[in-house]
Write a protein that holds these residues in place. Sequence first.
Motif, PDB file in Angstrom:
ATOM      1  N   ALA A  57      13.037  43.027  -3.058  1.00 46.06           N
ATOM      2  CA  ALA A  57      12.416  43.055  -1.726  1.00 46.06           C
ATOM      3  C   ALA A  57      12.808  41.797  -0.950  1.00 46.06           C
ATOM      4  N   VAL A  58      12.843  40.664  -1.655  1.00 47.47           N
ATOM      5  CA  VAL A  58      13.227  39.405  -1.011  1.00 47.47           C
ATOM      6  C   VAL A  58      14.682  39.493  -0.552  1.00 47.47           C
ATOM      7  N   ARG A  59      15.533  40.018  -1.423  1.00 46.72           N
ATOM      8  CA  ARG A  59      16.949  40.127  -1.075  1.00 46.72           C
ATOM      9  C   ARG A  59      17.125  40.989   0.184  1.00 46.72           C
ATOM     10  N   MET A  60      16.385  42.102   0.252  1.00 45.11           N
ATOM     11  CA  MET A  60      16.516  42.992   1.413  1.00 45.11           C
ATOM     12  C   MET A  60      16.054  42.310   2.702  1.00 45.11           C
ATOM     13  N   ALA A  61      14.960  41.558   2.611  1.00 41.92           N
ATOM     14  CA  ALA A  61      14.468  40.841   3.803  1.00 41.92           C
ATOM     15  C   ALA A  61      15.518  39.826   4.270  1.00 41.92           C
ATOM     16  N   VAL A  62      16.157  39.169   3.312  1.00 48.29           N
ATOM     17  CA  VAL A  62      17.174  38.171   3.667  1.00 48.29           C
ATOM     18  C   VAL A  62      18.400  38.861   4.281  1.00 48.29           C
ATOM     19  N   MET A  63      18.762  40.030   3.736  1.00 41.53           N
ATOM     20  CA  MET A  63      19.876  40.779   4.340  1.00 41.53           C
ATOM     21  C   MET A  63      19.596  41.068   5.804  1.00 41.53           C
ATOM     22  N   PHE A  64      18.363  41.518   6.067  1.00 35.07           N
ATOM     23  CA  PHE A  64      18.019  41.817   7.454  1.00 35.07           C
ATOM     24  C   PHE A  64      18.124  40.566   8.319  1.00 35.07           C
ATOM     25  N   GLY A  65      17.558  39.476   7.831  1.00 35.20           N
ATOM     26  CA  GLY A  65      17.571  38.229   8.594  1.00 35.20           C
ATOM     27  C   GLY A  65      18.989  37.790   8.927  1.00 35.20           C
ATOM     28  N   LEU A  66      19.860  37.863   7.944  1.00 36.50           N
ATOM     29  CA  LEU A  66      21.248  37.452   8.178  1.00 36.50           C
ATOM     30  C   LEU A  66      21.919  38.379   9.193  1.00 36.50           C
ATOM     31  N   ALA A  67      21.649  39.683   9.069  1.00 41.48           N
ATOM     32  CA  ALA A  67      22.273  40.641   9.993  1.00 41.48           C
ATOM     33  C   ALA A  67      21.769  40.445  11.418  1.00 41.48           C
ATOM     34  N   ALA A  68      20.556  39.935  11.573  1.00 37.25           N
ATOM     35  CA  ALA A  68      19.998  39.725  12.911  1.00 37.25           C
ATOM     36  C   ALA A  68      20.213  38.290  13.390  1.00 37.25           C
ATOM     37  N   GLY A  69      21.102  37.577  12.722  1.00 38.68           N
ATOM     38  CA  GLY A  69      21.424  36.208  13.138  1.00 38.68           C
ATOM     39  C   GLY A  69      20.227  35.273  13.112  1.00 38.68           C
ATOM     40  N   ALA A  70      19.304  35.528  12.207  1.00 34.83           N
ATOM     41  CA  ALA A  70      18.052  34.770  12.185  1.00 34.83           C
ATOM     42  C   ALA A  70      18.137  33.579  11.240  1.00 34.83           C
ATOM     43  N   THR A  71      17.105  32.759  11.298  1.00 38.96           N
ATOM     44  CA  THR A  71      16.975  31.652  10.353  1.00 38.96           C
ATOM     45  C   THR A  71      16.273  32.171   9.099  1.00 38.96           C
ATOM     46  N   ILE A  72      16.864  31.880   7.942  1.00 32.39           N
ATOM     47  CA  ILE A  72      16.239  32.278   6.682  1.00 32.39           C
ATOM     48  C   ILE A  72      15.437  31.081   6.177  1.00 32.39           C
ATOM     49  N   ALA A  73      14.157  31.296   5.980  1.00 31.63           N
ATOM     50  CA  ALA A  73      13.323  30.182   5.519  1.00 31.63           C
ATOM     51  C   ALA A  73      13.667  29.855   4.069  1.00 31.63           C
ATOM     52  N   ARG A  74      13.985  28.583   3.806  1.00 33.46           N
ATOM     53  CA  ARG A  74      14.277  28.160   2.434  1.00 33.46           C
ATOM     54  C   ARG A  74      13.010  28.210   1.619  1.00 33.46           C
ATOM     55  N   ARG A  75      11.880  28.108   2.298  1.00 33.22           N
ATOM     56  CA  ARG A  75      10.603  28.184   1.604  1.00 33.22           C
ATOM     57  C   ARG A  75       9.664  29.024   2.459  1.00 33.22           C
ATOM     58  N   SER A  76       9.140  30.103   1.887  1.00 31.94           N
ATOM     59  CA  SER A  76       8.159  30.912   2.611  1.00 31.94           C
ATOM     60  C   SER A  76       6.973  31.175   1.688  1.00 31.94           C
ATOM     61  N   VAL A  77       5.867  31.574   2.316  1.00 28.26           N
ATOM     62  CA  VAL A  77       4.603  31.617   1.577  1.00 28.26           C
ATOM     63  C   VAL A  77       3.879  32.941   1.830  1.00 28.26           C
ATOM     64  N   PHE A  78       3.351  33.514   0.739  1.00 30.68           N
ATOM     65  CA  PHE A  78       2.520  34.711   0.901  1.00 30.68           C
ATOM     66  C   PHE A  78       1.088  34.306   1.190  1.00 30.68           C
ATOM     67  N   ALA A  79       0.463  35.068   2.094  1.00 31.08           N
ATOM     68  CA  ALA A  79      -0.906  34.744   2.501  1.00 31.08           C
ATOM     69  C   ALA A  79      -1.779  35.993   2.363  1.00 31.08           C
ATOM     70  N   ARG A  80      -3.046  35.755   2.172  1.00 30.46           N
ATOM     71  CA  ARG A  80      -3.989  36.875   2.134  1.00 30.46           C
ATOM     72  C   ARG A  80      -4.531  37.129   3.538  1.00 30.46           C
TER      73      ARG A  80
END
Length: 481
Positions: A57-80
């Motif tokens: 799931a992480v890999r797919m999110a990163v694929m999308f980010g790269l395809a949309a020319g976005a910044t990929i967060a080196r560190r991201s956090v899950f929240a409730r």
Amino acid sequence: MSIEWEVVIGLEIHAQLATRSKIFSGSSTAFGAEPNAQANLVDLGYPGVLPVLNREAVRMAVMFGLAAGATIARRSVFARKNYFYPDLPKGYQISQYELPIVEDGSVDIVLDDGSRKTIGITRAHLEEDAGKSLHEGLGARSGIDLNRAGTPLLEIVSEPDMRSAREAIAYMKKIHTLVRYLEICDGNMQEGSFRCDANVSVRHEGKREFGTRCEIKNLNSFRFIEKAINYEMARQIDLLEGGGSVVQETRLYDPDRNETRSMRSKEEANDYRYFPDPDLLPVSLDERWIEDVKTSLPELPDDKAARFVREHGLSEYDAGVLTASREMAAYYEDVVRRLGGEPKLAANWVMGDLSGYLNRDGLDVDRSPVDAVRLAGLLARIVDQTISGKIAKEVLEAMWTGAVDADAVIESKGLRQITDTSAIEAVIAEVMAANPRQLADYRSGKDKLFGFFVGQVMKATGGKANPAQVNELLKKLLAER
Ligand code: ADP
Ligand code: MG
């Protein structure tokens, strides 16, 4: 005269990621199983169980980010995100809040007048889907199906950059194309794998501040999105022109009555009491891994379209249509390769007759009864003048239902083009003899009758005479006295 109003739209698109198991558990994500057959203790929200993040799931999110020319967060956090819902047994949804995995990207859309516009993507974050409440066929009771609970979603949040329902649709279609190219989402809108919430507000044209927005939840067809936005826009304008004001709220679109209705007042972020999920470590991505994901990306739709313009000499419009789906683009290029050229002829047939049949029969191109080999075989017979373009349409129709090659249809139906000059001349002589009055009129100056003679000759040959030769020979023979 009423004041000119402008609509402002921002979309939150939910794309279900095409992982085989859920985002925090090993349950299957396959659609259509018996209720609760694919829900384990994590999905059921049992106390004491622990979520484990699905790397895919992480890999797919990163694929999308790269395809949309976005910044990929080196560190991201899950929240409730805390809220009560019957189909959310934990009492909170695991999402991302302050530190999403993807930020600050964009995609280009093409407007109706052919110009381009860039739509900003504020962020895209990973989260889990909730279950479903079932009401139909259960009498007075309701059921809960937790098969969908824990299915990975990528929520793609746009900037409020769109200024019409058409622009919103173009943007939504662009994201749809992108996730399908990347193969990170099946894009199935009927099954809810790709849906959006539309945020809509209006303001006086030329004004800088935005108006108060309403959010229309869970739109899962392009047609409904367009209708819902247009309805909502008219509703807000009516309200404001009547001296009222728009209340920020969540609304539902009812396609049967073509209207939106208030569902609940809009929660503020602080109502959700977001906090970092203590059961999950922050996601840390290293450069090498991100680089690997980058190299694994396929050719993206915009790049492909630009290449089609460059290599195949297509118009931007045609290139856009042919690259809207990866399968269609592959089919088209396969036809061109097998034909050894003729990219424009191939484009016309793929976008025209072939797409017409596919739409009529509700088929995707990879299920076309006429595959790329067969279509190339048909077009080769136009190129070598065995048949005319018009006869080719007849051949394609027979191929569509008969699963046969063009050559077989041409032979069995005797559709080979007549190019023998003396044979065509003989037919022309017959037609002239059978229509003495028209012949006399033509010769006395009624030029328009030329078309009549062409029609008669084509009719007499069952449409098989080579049209260019017919024209040329008719001109000569009609003039002779
Ligand atoms: P929330 O998370 O409460 O839904 P966000 O601030 O994340 O709110 O915004 C959600 C979406 O609403 C975004 O796509 C954004 O572009 C859009 N949006 C924000 N303000 C407006 C507005 N005034 N009119 C239309 N869309 C808006
Ligand atoms: Mg929202």
